[in-house]
Design an enzyme around this catalytic site. Structure first.
Site, short mmCIF file in Angstrom:
data_model
loop_
_atom_site.label_atom_id
_atom_site.label_comp_id
_atom_site.label_asym_id
_atom_site.label_seq_id
_atom_site.Cartn_x
_atom_site.Cartn_y
_atom_site.Cartn_z
N CYS A 148 -3.08 3.20 5.05
CA CYS A 148 -2.71 4.07 6.19
C CYS A 148 -1.20 4.28 6.11
CB CYS A 148 -3.19 3.49 7.51
SG CYS A 148 -2.47 1.88 7.94
N ARG A 150 -3.72 0.35 10.82
CA ARG A 150 -5.03 0.96 11.01
C ARG A 150 -6.00 0.56 9.90
NH1 ARG A 150 -2.71 6.97 11.73
NH2 ARG A 150 -1.11 6.04 10.35
#
Length: 280
Positions: free
Chosen positions: A235, A240
């Site tokens: 990410c 994330r």
């Protein structure tokens, strides 16, 4: 490593945790915002700030900490080889997944993600506390045994990208993937990367629990992923992608995380990039 006391899988439901609250070998770790933790949390949970999970360099914000900082994390968690860590947060599992990835990288596998985190816990009307947990320091702290199985660094990844020998999962937003939203010097994605945003795996109608693994796998395969082949997930800062890593493990995927992530790749002047919707 000692056989774990608990028979938990990598994903645990809220109701399955309740009978073990207060167990001396269970360490429940809350990675929610501090304001949320101070208001309410699962009984006996300790709070960890995400900054303890990452190392920052000039243009790279989510690297695995150095060994001494990982040792400090172990001391803070106060865990031995025969503890079990249950991690949760207030966002669906990204920071909790990142903690679990860190623990896997330092050689500790007795870990579970609480499906849905605090939202699922509250959805089941389970008990909460606002007391700060105080744990007695243990003597047989977990030794650090760094394991590179779950991590890939820039040079190794670049070589695989140039040889077209890597399957890449970009789990950022579509705008970041296409290069329409800049969070580094350059926008776009790593050549060959397929896009599946991390949060689309969450069921917002069911307390941010994961959708069924069958549904997630079907969608990944529709997008062109081959779950029989290794994959690298990334990410912006391996926050994330903490949840994406967990999803990969739950699906039995051979998955590594690129913790340099786009903060490194997109800030380097010499890294190849692709913009737009096409992987390459």
């Amino acid at each position: 490593m000692t056989v774990p006391t608990f028979n938990f899988g990598l994903l645990i439901e809220a109701e399955a945790l309740v009978p073990y609250l207060g167990h001396e070998k269970l360490r429940i770790v809350d990675l929610s915002r501090r304001s949320v933790y101070e208001q309410l949390h699962i009984p006996h949970a300790i709070h960890v700030q995400p900054k303890l999970l990452v190392r920052q360099e000039e243009h790279t914000s989510g690297l695995l900490p150095e060994k001494e900082d990982l040792e400090a994390l172990v001391r803070y968690l106060n865990i031995s080889p025969d503890h079990h860590v249950i991690a949760y947060d207030d966002e669906g599992g990204a920071w909790a997944g990142r903690l679990i990835w860190n623990l896997h990288c330092l050689g500790f596998k007795n870990t579970s993600l609480l499906n849905g985190g605090i939202h699922a816990w509250l959805g089941e009307n389970l008990p909460t506390s606002s007391e700060t947990e105080k744990v007695q320091p243990i003597e047989n702290l977990l030794p650090i045994q760094l394991d590179s199985t779950y991590r890939i660094e820039y040079d190794s990844l670049l070589e695989k990208v140039n040889l077209q020998q890597v399957q890449l999962w970009d789990c950022r937003t579509a705008d970041e993937y296409k290069g329409q939203r800049l969070a580094a010097r350059k926008g776009g994605h790593i050549p060959g990367a397929l896009h599946f945003e991390w949060s689309t795996a969450l069921n917002r109608q069911n307390h941010l629990k994961l959708h069924s693994l069958e549904r997630i796998q079907q969608r990944l395969e529709q997008l062109g992923f081959n779950l029989d082949q290794p994959v690298v997930v990334y990410c912006q800062s391996h926050h994330r992608s903490g949840l994406a890593y967990i999803i990969g493990r739950l699906l039995g995927w051979n998955i590594q995380a690129y913790d340099g992530a786009w903060s490194e790749w997109g800030n380097r002047l010499d890294s190849p990039i692709i913009t737009g919707e096409s992987p390459s």
